[in-house]
Design an enzyme around this catalytic site. Structure first.
Site, short mmCIF file in Angstrom:
data_model
loop_
_atom_site.label_atom_id
_atom_site.label_comp_id
_atom_site.label_asym_id
_atom_site.label_seq_id
_atom_site.Cartn_x
_atom_site.Cartn_y
_atom_site.Cartn_z
N HIS A 253 49.05 -10.85 4.79
CA HIS A 253 50.47 -10.41 4.42
C HIS A 253 50.84 -9.11 4.66
CE1 HIS A 253 54.08 -11.96 1.95
NE2 HIS A 253 54.50 -11.25 2.68
N ARG B 298 57.38 -16.78 5.09
CA ARG B 298 56.88 -17.32 3.91
C ARG B 298 55.69 -18.35 4.08
NH1 ARG B 298 57.97 -13.01 2.45
NH2 ARG B 298 59.37 -12.39 0.72
N GLU C 255 48.18 -17.02 -2.14
CA GLU C 255 47.99 -15.65 -1.80
C GLU C 255 47.48 -15.09 -3.16
OE1 GLU C 255 50.99 -13.48 0.39
OE2 GLU C 255 50.88 -14.98 1.83
#
Length: 337
Positions: free
Chosen positions: A301, A253, A282
């Protein structure tokens, strides 16, 4: 509010429950539609276009909402859902959902922790590690710019014999460790307050504080959830404990890392480099201080992704929605009451 009351409300629902899937989602949602059709549910794609007011207007009509990293389901959004509705999070992390607010409204939240992320994320973490340590990305850029024989101008250090530091020791971390063992990593330090020393010993790993890992490990890989305890675990103080051989890998994370502090350390060559699949903000913004740094590798990601993992996560998320709509008790219920 107890589970029986939630089930009583669920029994009063209309014959065709509505399941909303927020976009952007996956390329196709026929997998979910096929599974949910078996219980007579209607599947709607929620094209909210990033507009919060538009999303809030859609929520009251839903019996279950299925989401990815976005949108944020905070207290206001959860209040817009019918009491006793349900939330399914594609994937593991639920930090974009107010679990307490959902619990107070009798809304079960389910995630999908078993879609095979340990394979893809561990592969991606290992790939990032190799690319960073071996300077694959920066060398490729240099060769593309007609530079050759860089060699000791930018030292590369052997992976075999390096000390590996792991933050978190769940399924993904263990799978990553197995991959790194194949490259000759023997000395392994683990910071995970929730894992016993005896358990670590089964994997020939030793417990350590995060400060110790920062001072001793040449490769540090983060595999912890986003919590108040782990927020900005990597910060100016802990970065100061690292050295010019330290390689930081993050596939967990983004909030574990203080972006500004990391950027400053990288610009000053305080550490070897960082390879990150996750960021605090993000999608990445134009002003992200990590952009353009030669000792950083950034991916979008995507560590969880393969075509196999997509199908698995869609199937399991749809089955979780079915459980909420039929029994009210999803297998992976993260906000139990």
């Amino acid at each position: 509010m107890n589970n029986a009351e939630t089930l009583d409300r669920r029994a009063l629902r209309k014959a065709a429950p509505v399941v909303g899937i927020t976009e952007p989602g996956y390329a196709d949602h026929s997998v979910e539609a096929g599974i949910l059709k078996s219980i007579g549910a209607e599947v709607r794609l929620l094209r909210w276009e990033g507009k919060r007011d538009k999303l809030l207007d859609m929520l009251p009509e839903l019996d279950v909402i299925m989401i990815r990293d976005l949108p944020l389901l905070d207290r206001e959004a959860i209040a817009a859902l019918p009491a006793g509705a349900g939330i399914v999070r594609y994937g593991v992390g639920v930090d974009n959902i107010d679990l307490d607010a959902a619990r107070q409204r009798g809304i079960p939240v389910a995630n999908v922790p078993d879609y095979g992320a340990d394979v893809e994320v561990a592969d991606h973490a290992a790939a990032l590690t190799l690319a960073l340590v071996r300077r694959v990305v920066s060398r490729a850029r240099q060769v593309d710019n007609l530079k050759w024989n860089i060699a000791q101008q930018e030292p590369i250090y052997r992976i075999a014999g390096s000390t590996l530091g792991l933050v978190g020791f769940g399924k993904i971390a263990r799978a990553y460790l197995a991959r790194m063992r194949a490259f000759g990593v023997d000395d392994v330090l683990v910071y995970d307050p929730y894992v016993s020393d005896d358990y670590l010993a089964q994997y020939h790993a030793r417990p350590a504080s995060f400060a110790e890992i920062c001072g001793k490990a040449q490769i540090i890989s983060l595999h912890a959830p986003a919590t108040a305890e782990t927020r900005h675990l990597v910060n100016a103080d802990t970065l100061a404990l690292m050295n010019k051989r330290t390689c930081l890998i993050n596939t967990s994370r983004g909030g574990l890392v203080d972006t500004d502090a990391l950027a400053a350390a990288l610009k000053d060559d305080k550490i070897f480099g960082a390879a990150l699949d996750v960021l605090e903000q993000e999608p990445i913004g134009e002003n992200c201080p990590l952009r353009g740094l030669p000792n950083v590798i950034l991916t979008d990601h995507t560590g969880w992704y393969s075509e196999a993992s997509v199908r698995s996560i869609q199937e399991k998320a749809a089955l979780a929605a079915c459980e909420i709509l039929t029994t009210g008790v999803p297998t992976h219920w993260v906000n139990r009451w």
